[in-house]
Design a protein around this motif. Structure first.
Motif, PDB file in Angstrom:
ATOM      1  N   ASN A 238     -13.947 -38.847  50.852  1.00  0.00           N
ATOM      2  CA  ASN A 238     -15.179 -38.439  51.526  1.00  0.00           C
ATOM      3  C   ASN A 238     -16.189 -37.857  50.543  1.00  0.00           C
ATOM      4  OD1 ASN A 238     -13.951 -39.241  53.856  1.00  0.00           O
ATOM      5  ND2 ASN A 238     -14.228 -37.317  54.952  1.00  0.00           N
TER       6      ASN A 238
ATOM      7  N   LYS B 289     -14.728 -45.858  57.842  1.00  0.00           N
ATOM      8  CA  LYS B 289     -15.468 -44.604  57.721  1.00  0.00           C
ATOM      9  C   LYS B 289     -16.926 -44.865  57.369  1.00  0.00           C
ATOM     10  CE  LYS B 289     -11.641 -41.596  56.266  1.00  0.00           C
ATOM     11  NZ  LYS B 289     -11.205 -40.602  55.234  1.00  0.00           N
TER      12      LYS B 289
ATOM     13  N   ASN C 253     -18.364 -33.430  58.738  1.00  0.00           N
ATOM     14  CA  ASN C 253     -17.835 -34.643  59.367  1.00  0.00           C
ATOM     15  C   ASN C 253     -18.957 -35.397  60.064  1.00  0.00           C
ATOM     16  OD1 ASN C 253     -15.779 -36.467  60.064  1.00  0.00           O
ATOM     17  ND2 ASN C 253     -15.515 -35.502  62.068  1.00  0.00           N
TER      18      ASN C 253
ATOM     19  N   SER D 195     -17.695 -39.910  58.716  1.00  0.00           N
ATOM     20  CA  SER D 195     -16.783 -39.827  59.857  1.00  0.00           C
ATOM     21  C   SER D 195     -15.999 -41.128  60.028  1.00  0.00           C
ATOM     22  CB  SER D 195     -17.564 -39.512  61.134  1.00  0.00           C
ATOM     23  OG  SER D 195     -18.522 -40.525  61.391  1.00  0.00           O
ATOM     24  N   SER D 196     -14.819 -41.019  60.610  1.00  0.00           N
ATOM     25  CA  SER D 196     -13.933 -42.164  60.777  1.00  0.00           C
ATOM     26  C   SER D 196     -13.888 -42.595  62.237  1.00  0.00           C
ATOM     27  CB  SER D 196     -12.520 -41.809  60.300  1.00  0.00           C
ATOM     28  OG  SER D 196     -11.617 -42.855  60.579  1.00  0.00           O
TER      29      SER D 196
END
Length: 258
Positions: free
Chosen positions: A36, A124, A221, A226-227
């Motif tokens: 990330n 993501k 996030n 974000s996933s």
């Protein structure tokens, strides 16, 4: 001989940030737990590239793309006179111009393919909806991203080699120091000066850059990282197992055996 102000503050800040974030990108590339952060760094590099693209159009002399001495004749003339003390090219020389353009293009392609790999293969980021098991198994976009990353390393080595060669052959011009101080030794006064529009644009892009990091700190996030895969708390879902069996058995999610 005198010192001329060649590289403006925005140009030098861009260069410093570009070097820093490219280094951070490579350092964060090998650990999955830093993925990330690697993505955020990539987006930051993209902002820097957007600035440099516009700066190459509306910026001061020597930073403009049209000021880059491209063409076969310029390269031939430069190579024929590379050992001479006289300095014809105040900003980028012909070879440096091609390397600089290549670095910007390859850096852009590296970021774009990184965003594609992050979304399509990892599920993501802004392209997470494109997540596909087919591409995930192939690792297609990851491979393309790594190819451009490797090519970028080659360009970095080429760029550094050129800078060191210039330092060796034309030390008195202080080309290496100029990217820090902004000043380069020239035969005549070749100084540049920013107009108000250029100053406003540079300040605006700097605020966007700082705001980008403030946004990621405030909302870590966010849509950029974000996933689409929601985290499942298997212990909460299996309270009976945890209280009655976990002392002797380990809980594994069923997909681990797929």
């Amino acid at each position: 001989m005198q010192k001329s102000y060649i590289w403006s503050l925005p140009t030098r800040v861009f260069h410093a940030l570009f070097v820093l974030f490219i280094l951070l990108a490579f350092l964060s590339a090998d650990e999955d737990r830093w993925l990330n952060y690697h993505a955020i760094i990539g987006y930051a590099v993209l902002i820097l590239l957007v600035f440099r693209a516009f700066w190459g159009i509306i910026g001061p002399k020597y930073s403009l793309f049209k000021d880059f001495p491209m063409g076969k004749q310029n390269i031939k003339e430069f190579l024929n006179n590379v050992f001479e003390d006289h300095q014809k090219y105040i900003g980028h020389n012909p070879l440096a111009s091609y390397v600089m353009i290549a670095m910007l293009v390859v850096a852009f392609l590296t970021v774009i393919t990184g965003i594609l790999a992050f979304g399509i293969q990892e599920g993501k980021g802004i392209l997470s909806s494109w997540n596909s098991p087919f591409f995930k198994e192939m690792e297609l976009f990851k491979g393309i991203h790594e190819f451009f990353s490797t090519l970028f390393i080659v360009l970095i080595v080429t760029h550094i080699s050129g800078v060191l060669s210039d330092r060796l052959l034309h030390k008195k011009h202080e080309t290496l120091n100029s990217i820090i101080t902004g000043y380069k030794v020239t035969n005549e006064n070749e100084s540049i000066k920013l107009n108000i529009f250029q100053k406003i644009f540079a300040f605006f892009m700097f605020i966007i850059f700082i705001g980008f990091f403030a946004f990621n700190i405030y909302k870590p996030n966010n849509i950029l990282v974000s996933s689409i895969n929601k985290t499942v708390d298997y212990q909460t879902q299996n309270e009976v197992f945890i209280t009655e069996c976990a002392s002797c058995h380990t809980l594994y999610p069923t997909q681990s055996f797929a």
